[in-house]
Design a protein around this motif. Structure first.
Motif, PDB file in Angstrom:
ATOM      1  N   LEU A 198       0.952  -1.272  -0.052  1.00 21.78           N
ATOM      2  CA  LEU A 198      -0.002  -0.048  -0.114  1.00 21.78           C
ATOM      3  C   LEU A 198       1.076   1.234  -0.065  1.00 21.78           C
ATOM      4  CD1 LEU A 198      -2.651  -1.377   2.472  1.00 21.78           C
ATOM      5  CD2 LEU A 198      -3.090  -0.695   0.324  1.00 21.78           C
ATOM      6  N   GLU A 203       1.068   4.191   1.327  1.00 20.13           N
ATOM      7  CA  GLU A 203       1.082   4.746   2.597  1.00 20.13           C
ATOM      8  C   GLU A 203       2.317   3.616   3.548  1.00 20.13           C
ATOM      9  OE1 GLU A 203      -2.160   5.526   5.150  1.00 20.13           O
ATOM     10  OE2 GLU A 203      -0.855   5.670   7.115  1.00 20.13           O
ATOM     11  N   SER A 239     -11.483  -2.047   8.340  1.00 17.71           N
ATOM     12  CA  SER A 239     -11.227  -1.032   9.384  1.00 17.71           C
ATOM     13  C   SER A 239     -12.471  -0.975  10.387  1.00 17.71           C
ATOM     14  CB  SER A 239     -11.397   0.371   8.477  1.00 17.71           C
ATOM     15  OG  SER A 239     -12.974   0.690   8.494  1.00 17.71           O
ATOM     16  N   LYS A 287     -15.188   5.735  20.648  1.00 11.92           N
ATOM     17  CA  LYS A 287     -14.351   6.852  20.030  1.00 11.92           C
ATOM     18  C   LYS A 287     -13.040   6.511  19.230  1.00 11.92           C
ATOM     19  CE  LYS A 287     -12.074   7.939  24.394  1.00 11.92           C
ATOM     20  NZ  LYS A 287     -12.157   9.032  25.334  1.00 11.92           N
ATOM     21  N   PHE A 288     -13.030   5.131  19.364  1.00 11.41           N
ATOM     22  CA  PHE A 288     -11.682   4.745  18.613  1.00 11.41           C
ATOM     23  C   PHE A 288     -11.946   4.199  17.103  1.00 11.41           C
ATOM     24  CE2 PHE A 288     -10.820   4.105  23.151  1.00 11.41           C
ATOM     25  CZ  PHE A 288      -9.841   5.043  23.183  1.00 11.41           C
ATOM     26  N   VAL A 306     -12.036   4.635  13.992  1.00 15.92           N
ATOM     27  CA  VAL A 306     -11.415   5.399  12.736  1.00 15.92           C
ATOM     28  C   VAL A 306     -10.257   5.124  12.698  1.00 15.92           C
ATOM     29  CG1 VAL A 306     -10.876   7.628  14.023  1.00 15.92           C
ATOM     30  CG2 VAL A 306     -11.677   7.655  11.638  1.00 15.92           C
ATOM     31  N   ASN A 307      -9.636   4.825  11.389  1.00 14.40           N
ATOM     32  CA  ASN A 307      -8.193   4.654  11.071  1.00 14.40           C
ATOM     33  C   ASN A 307      -7.409   3.746  11.921  1.00 14.40           C
ATOM     34  OD1 ASN A 307      -8.218   6.700   9.151  1.00 14.40           O
ATOM     35  ND2 ASN A 307      -7.641   8.448  10.647  1.00 14.40           N
ATOM     36  N   TYR A 367      -7.598  -0.965  12.188  1.00 21.51           N
ATOM     37  CA  TYR A 367      -7.951  -2.159  11.659  1.00 21.51           C
ATOM     38  C   TYR A 367      -8.368  -3.189  12.592  1.00 21.51           C
ATOM     39  CZ  TYR A 367      -8.043   0.145   7.146  1.00 21.51           C
ATOM     40  OH  TYR A 367      -8.276   1.097   6.156  1.00 21.51           O
ATOM     41  N   TRP A 408     -16.703  13.740  19.648  1.00 21.22           N
ATOM     42  CA  TRP A 408     -15.666  13.445  18.661  1.00 21.22           C
ATOM     43  C   TRP A 408     -15.067  12.210  18.743  1.00 21.22           C
ATOM     44  CZ3 TRP A 408     -14.002  17.481  15.256  1.00 21.22           C
ATOM     45  CH2 TRP A 408     -14.538  18.536  15.337  1.00 21.22           C
ATOM     46  N   LEU A 409     -14.550  11.581  17.611  1.00 20.08           N
ATOM     47  CA  LEU A 409     -13.671  10.578  17.724  1.00 20.08           C
ATOM     48  C   LEU A 409     -12.508  10.950  18.291  1.00 20.08           C
ATOM     49  CD1 LEU A 409     -14.240   9.402  14.184  1.00 20.08           C
ATOM     50  CD2 LEU A 409     -14.731   8.023  16.110  1.00 20.08           C
ATOM     51  N   GLU A 420      -9.300  10.387  17.924  1.00 17.38           N
ATOM     52  CA  GLU A 420      -8.050  11.017  17.059  1.00 17.38           C
ATOM     53  C   GLU A 420      -8.662  12.300  16.578  1.00 17.38           C
ATOM     54  OE1 GLU A 420      -6.973   8.324  13.857  1.00 17.38           O
ATOM     55  OE2 GLU A 420      -6.125   9.798  12.745  1.00 17.38           O
ATOM     56  N   TYR A 453     -13.405  14.661   7.717  1.00 19.88           N
ATOM     57  CA  TYR A 453     -14.144  13.492   8.356  1.00 19.88           C
ATOM     58  C   TYR A 453     -14.444  13.640   9.820  1.00 19.88           C
ATOM     59  CZ  TYR A 453     -15.505   8.745   9.302  1.00 19.88           C
ATOM     60  OH  TYR A 453     -16.384   7.623   9.820  1.00 19.88           O
ATOM     61  N   PHE A 454     -13.607  14.083  10.580  1.00 14.50           N
ATOM     62  CA  PHE A 454     -13.843  14.092  12.025  1.00 14.50           C
ATOM     63  C   PHE A 454     -14.852  15.237  12.487  1.00 14.50           C
ATOM     64  CE2 PHE A 454      -9.165  12.866  11.970  1.00 14.50           C
ATOM     65  CZ  PHE A 454      -9.453  11.668  12.535  1.00 14.50           C
ATOM     66  N   SER A 470     -19.244   6.741   6.179  1.00 15.28           N
ATOM     67  CA  SER A 470     -18.378   6.136   7.317  1.00 15.28           C
ATOM     68  C   SER A 470     -17.375   4.820   6.984  1.00 15.28           C
ATOM     69  CB  SER A 470     -19.263   5.715   8.469  1.00 15.28           C
ATOM     70  OG  SER A 470     -20.205   4.869   8.031  1.00 15.28           O
ATOM     71  N   SER A 515     -14.712   2.865   5.294  1.00 11.70           N
ATOM     72  CA  SER A 515     -13.064   3.386   4.760  1.00 11.70           C
ATOM     73  C   SER A 515     -13.099   2.559   3.481  1.00 11.70           C
ATOM     74  CB  SER A 515     -12.359   2.507   5.911  1.00 11.70           C
ATOM     75  OG  SER A 515     -12.018   1.129   5.524  1.00 11.70           O
ATOM     76  N   TYR A 516     -12.266   3.150   2.714  1.00 10.68           N
ATOM     77  CA  TYR A 516     -11.789   2.915   1.313  1.00 10.68           C
ATOM     78  C   TYR A 516     -11.171   1.468   1.178  1.00 10.68           C
ATOM     79  CZ  TYR A 516     -10.125   3.716  -3.361  1.00 10.68           C
ATOM     80  OH  TYR A 516      -9.825   3.744  -4.815  1.00 10.68           O
ATOM     81  N   MET A 570      -5.741   2.151  -1.012  1.00 15.63           N
ATOM     82  CA  MET A 570      -6.912   1.634   0.041  1.00 15.63           C
ATOM     83  C   MET A 570      -6.624   1.199   1.483  1.00 15.63           C
ATOM     84  SD  MET A 570      -8.956  -0.665  -2.940  1.00 15.63           S
ATOM     85  CE  MET A 570      -9.916  -0.084  -4.364  1.00 15.63           C
ATOM     86  N   VAL A 571      -6.307   2.322   2.115  1.00 17.48           N
ATOM     87  CA  VAL A 571      -6.172   1.934   3.608  1.00 17.48           C
ATOM     88  C   VAL A 571      -6.120   3.518   4.317  1.00 17.48           C
ATOM     89  CG1 VAL A 571      -3.637   2.190   3.416  1.00 17.48           C
ATOM     90  CG2 VAL A 571      -4.714   0.971   5.317  1.00 17.48           C
ATOM     91  N   ASN A 572      -6.838   3.627   5.321  1.00 21.81           N
ATOM     92  CA  ASN A 572      -6.756   4.546   6.126  1.00 21.81           C
ATOM     93  C   ASN A 572      -7.293   5.941   5.387  1.00 21.81           C
ATOM     94  OD1 ASN A 572      -5.519   3.487   8.300  1.00 21.81           O
ATOM     95  ND2 ASN A 572      -3.568   3.761   8.005  1.00 21.81           N
ATOM     96  N   TYR A 624     -11.264   7.279   3.480  1.00 20.59           N
ATOM     97  CA  TYR A 624     -12.709   7.467   3.751  1.00 20.59           C
ATOM     98  C   TYR A 624     -13.306   7.620   2.572  1.00 20.59           C
ATOM     99  CZ  TYR A 624     -12.488   5.469   8.275  1.00 20.59           C
ATOM    100  OH  TYR A 624     -11.797   4.673   9.578  1.00 20.59           O
ATOM    101  N   THR A 631      -8.703  11.480   6.808  1.00 19.77           N
ATOM    102  CA  THR A 631      -9.740  11.855   7.421  1.00 19.77           C
ATOM    103  C   THR A 631      -9.773  13.442   8.175  1.00 19.77           C
ATOM    104  OG1 THR A 631      -8.740  10.820   9.473  1.00 19.77           O
ATOM    105  CG2 THR A 631     -10.594   9.558   8.955  1.00 19.77           C
TER     106      THR A 631
END
Lengths: 398, 398, 398, 398
Positions: free
Chosen positions: A244, A246, A335, A355-356, A358-359, A361, D243-244, D246, D291-292, D333, D335-336, D357-359, D361, D385
């Motif tokens: 990937l 990233e 995810s 609340k966790f 997101v982002n 896996y 909020w999330l 992060e 996103y947040f 919501s 993720s890609y 395709m990671v991290n 949305y 995000t």
């Protein structure tokens, strides 16, 4: 805050014994470590073992004793801030990256804190309380079991940074299982996903709901060190098409060329683990991979990571699949997200999971560091994609 | 490496006793601290106390025992890398910011290392050795004394990050001296600067040479907390014209509004120090200032910092000036540079001072944390301009 | 603010012509560059050429027109913030690292701004004004000349980041001078340092004062590319003992192995400069060195950098020394500090020099990029130790 | 590389005209911007407009002309590296954060590059080529349309950093639509997700597959500025429970208290956009949310973000829903991630989508900046995000 119920009941059968057993296990895990080992924080993502011992105790003190113990008095008012992890609703928090600066209170005082709370909890467990209370005790025990795994992962990370290669437990090793990898096929259809029944689960395992699964196949076992070594030797860490975008940036920026605890000494590969440094065991599962490494390996192998729904469906349909539990957490391509209809609980306890989402896996299964009885097919572990210090491995899918 | 001389002599009178006394003092300084306190590193600029205890021992083992002890064997081969500080010529070094990860060797083993080296050194001190050897022993003791001060500054920094405000020594306090500040005048002329005579000095105090001094005046005492508070209350930290440009950026980027260990609790200022938290003492010297803060204060006060040459000349000409030594290191406006004709020694020992002669500023005098007998008028301490965790204060000049 | 005097005088002879000439030179320097070239900022330390053109104009508008022009009106109110560089006393400043975001006002509007201010200044120069005013005009011209050098250094840096190796001026090259390096000796004694007389100087060149110089020798010319190449080929960048500790960390952290604009293409060294890419000229002076590189070279060569006092004394005593001016700025070992008795001027103009007097080192002489007539023996240029994009070279001392 | 087919066909009807129209539109979008505006890069995530103009041209030159044009010669060999975006398989890439340093080639040369490639493509479009070729031309046009949106988002970001508030197009504004928000209900069931049929789509829209959807409701329109303002005024940015985790850290670390282009001038809220600065339009959709922020608003409003599957199903089932397209990209919501059975194409073209395709949305719909004809219900846009500079808004779900 949860509402207190109007009626009172005794603790469920076995809860007091279970409380004692789980709590004693934490102390046992810390026993091979010195006060120094327990005080130091090796990176912001990890916490000192002393902090884990105190924070799990704080959980019982704050969420149970404070609410249900008559004439409650805090063991030490300062601990309310020092050992709050992330519950904004409970008040101030001590900054996570500075947990390793808390050489005071000393180790023995944290152990005394544990004994004090244990004794008071033992008293409470003999009484009649609202049903909420017993649910919170169970949550506290599950919470402590999660920290038991972190005690091992965080201690291992600290020891791994020491050039003396200290040994935590000479007998600790993951199950080795080589041999031909087989593919187990599953048909398409609607799967029921999520926890069902009265036994404990975390809120993120609910609500139970439906997912459509296209046909898929799952590997009969985890990827081995030998297989992963073949990936390395085939220029796995130098070929961008396996990665990937990233992940490719990450391994290049941090000069990552192998799993976290692999060492090349002379001509021979070794791995560091709870039992110290040892020659690489070819049939043992590859451990301590990031999501990016897991994904790159799968791409190289012409396969992919399973979704968490595929994994859960397979684990329920085929509970005889080897290495589902107790060896390594298994990265999924899902995810971490709320299930349809998910609602976090009200109050501080509601901050536990939602609340966790997101982002990160989802990882499924459990590892050699997971305490007995803590895992189940619907359990959802989760970490950011770069995390490597957990006992993480790979089960392939197609 | 220094050349071994052809002839051998006995140790200078008193050296063995002095060795024992200096070494014992280090252990005494560590005594109020737990193994946990001694293991943790509170920031990259500071080192764990355990590291100081080991590194000073490593110095004697590496530079003296290894060269002069018959059939030398290292106490522990691994310590040769772990406790090398910055001597590139000696071999690999363990990375400075990771010194706090070394929970092993444990504290008691480092103390055993000290006892072992002390015993072997005591044996050596009874023998006849080349004169070099005795010079190196003296250098090792001076080096240990420098680390004795760092034990206190680094331990204080660690304790300062703990919300429990731990106390190191309830009786520790700098000399308070208020009253009218007087200006002591000095005439223009050529001053002799640098060390003279046979007594020990560091290489950076040589060669003795000439500096022309224009007429100047020096304050009769250090700046007090009360005076510094007046600067704060006159918007000292919010007025750019008092500050060097780099300092202004620094205090704004780090939201610095007061000296490092000042705390405003309710309406009252307090300072944290070796004796814990205490109400601000108006006549005590202001401590723990960066060069930028010292310079900004001087600008606000219509004065300036002295040069290191002015300070040295004054200290020799007027040894009765109060607070020259034993209270606070005094920032000078002199950047740390070699004296005309300076040559670093050959070999590892030559790395002691010269390679740090850039982007640091000279401090003169000594502090309450400096061990007895370590200071002298020609002594040159040095730190980067942002450093605040040392016992640093201000003496004004005009 | 400077006080306006009570009496008025005409502009000094030649000032109007000089004003026109200096201002025209800036435009001429920008002429080979496109609007795009002039808009972009290649790093936070550099500014866009358009910004230099506007800021030098802002200086005249703010410090002269606004104070002395009857019925002054700003060309554009917004420019007062956009083109203020670092004068806190004048008001808000646009953040330096974002100067390259100002694609508006467009290039042609900045040129119009220049023409407008030039015309109004031309009018003012025909009138009688307080003596202050003329001093400020001269300061503005000197200031503009400083930015003329920065126009070249900053444009060169931008072009150097372009893989097309653009050419600014095919004829631009520093004076090449090889041959035997000779050592010119100077006796010990008290030197008079600093500016004297009525001609213009910056405040940092005053007050004139005395410095004692021990005997020293100065190289007859600058270090050449060929000599510096010998340092590289002798593992200069891989040998820690040549380097100051901070410099060693810097070159390793940034993987620096050669001067900023050196390129190894195939087997041949090339240098990039105002004339584009060219094979390395062995007798040309080595350019674009940091202080650390200059110092490491000197150490390797068994010599040292001169102090700024040695350099000034030599330049006055032996004005026939080659390459004193017009080739490369020459790093000295003197940190940039106020002369004894230095006082910054009151008001915004006082921010010109004094507040930068920390953690920078003095360079003496001038470079091929310095405008004619701007240099003199007492001139003090200064940059941080890591700076490499200026036309900096080395003259050795012993 | 795609295999060249054995047989040749003429270009599909209308492709030549479409090619000319799409290419001309890019030039039209750049027309209101100066060469300076087009050269500058305002942040690493954005690219200069000139780069977009060149890179889209490079795509046709590299993937079509080079493969299908007889006796191909590159317009400029250097452009092959300069304007490669992220295709590792094609060769070296110029570093993304440095795209803004390329003041050469000048703007007019990039326009000449466009004209040259356009003319050669026009020739090719008259010929018979393998079917692959026409598919690649269509891909190139879709790719160019994606960059057309980025030209607007990146130019807007640059202009937003300019205190002069430059106007790009005084008539540009998103559709305003206030009034009662209604909830549109959808039943549970298996939805067919992904592209179907022969029309163009990106690989990430395939394979078409099944997803089970639990019952859900979707908002009839986007969230308005007025509604978002109510969130702000209800302490939305100061209440962690919305909020999330992060996201909470992000807004606190970056002091974010409002959408990216909102400005509080005196007492009145304004928004910056393509038409410059304007008073906040209450019924216009809120734009430029991360996103947040989108997620926090939804939590505050007692709702949630839709999944991408819900959105797609609704957009197909109820194409009359307002503001599906042409107003703002709508955060989901989801993720890609690859659809079940997804395989990236072989070769460089295969790097188009899969490796991101990671991290990130998924966003659905399209915005006011999306070119006509580019959007469709199955289209998957995606961003990290934290991204706020795109035209991103919120449609709520329950």
């Amino acid at each position: 805050m949860l509402e207190r119920s109007d009626f009172l009941i005794a603790a469920p059968a076995g809860l007091a014994a279970r409380f004692a057993a789980v709590r004693a296990h934490s102390a046992r895990l810390a026993a091979p470590l010195s006060a120094e080992d327990c005080a130091v924080q090796s990176m912001p993502d990890a916490s000192p073992v002393k902090w884990h011992l105190a924070h799990t105790t704080w959980f019982f003190e704050t969420f149970i004793l404070e609410r249900f113990e008559p004439s409650f008095r805090a063991f030490n008012e300062a601990f309310r801030v020092l050992y709050n992890s992330y519950y904004n609703a409970v008040g101030d928090k001590f900054p996570r990256p500075e947990r390793g600066l808390l050489t005071r209170p000393p180790h023995h005082e944290v152990l005394a804190y544990r004994r004090d709370v244990d004794a008071r909890m033992a008293g409470l467990l003999q009484r009649a309380l609202p049903p909420d209370a017993w649910a919170l005790v169970e949550l506290g025990l599950q919470h402590e079991q999660q920290h038991q795994e972190l005690i091992l992962t965080d201690a291992l990370h600290l020891l791994s940074r020491n050039p003396l290669y200290p040994i935590y437990d000479p007998k600790a090793a993951p199950e080795a299982r080589g041999g031909e990898l087989e593919w187990v096929a599953f048909d398409a259809g609607i799967a029921q996903i999520g926890h069902e029944g009265a036994a404990f689960c975390f809120d993120n395992e609910t609500p139970r709901h439906r997912q459509f699964l296209e046909p898929f196949e799952l590997a009969s076992r985890l990827v081995t060190n030998a297989e992963y070594l073949a990936f390395i030797e085939d220029d796995g860490y130098r070929t961008p098409s396996f990665w990937l975008s990233e992940g490719w940036a990450l391994i290049n920026n941090h000069a990552i060329t192998q799993p976290l605890y692999w060492h090349r000494l002379g001509d021979a590969w070794h791995t560091f683990g709870l039992r110290g440094l040892a020659p690489l065991a070819p049939e043992a599962p590859v451990l301590h991979l990031s999501y990016f490494e897991a994904n790159a390996y799968a791409t190289w192998a012409g396969a992919r990571l399973p979704t968490e729904f595929e994994w859960e469906h397979a684990a329920i349909a085929r509970p005889d699949l080897p290495q589902l539990f107790g060896t390594a957490w298994q990265w999924t391509s899902s995810s971490y997200a709320p299930y349809p209809g998910f609602r976090a609980q009200e109050g501080a306890i509601g901050e536990y999971n939602g609340k966790f989402m997101v982002n990160q896996y989802v990882l499924r299964g459990s590892s050699l560091a997971t305490p007995e009885g803590h895992a189940r097919p619907t359990y959802r572990n989760f970490f950011p994609t770069y995390a490597r210090w957990q006992f993480t491995g790979v089960r392939l899918a197609k």
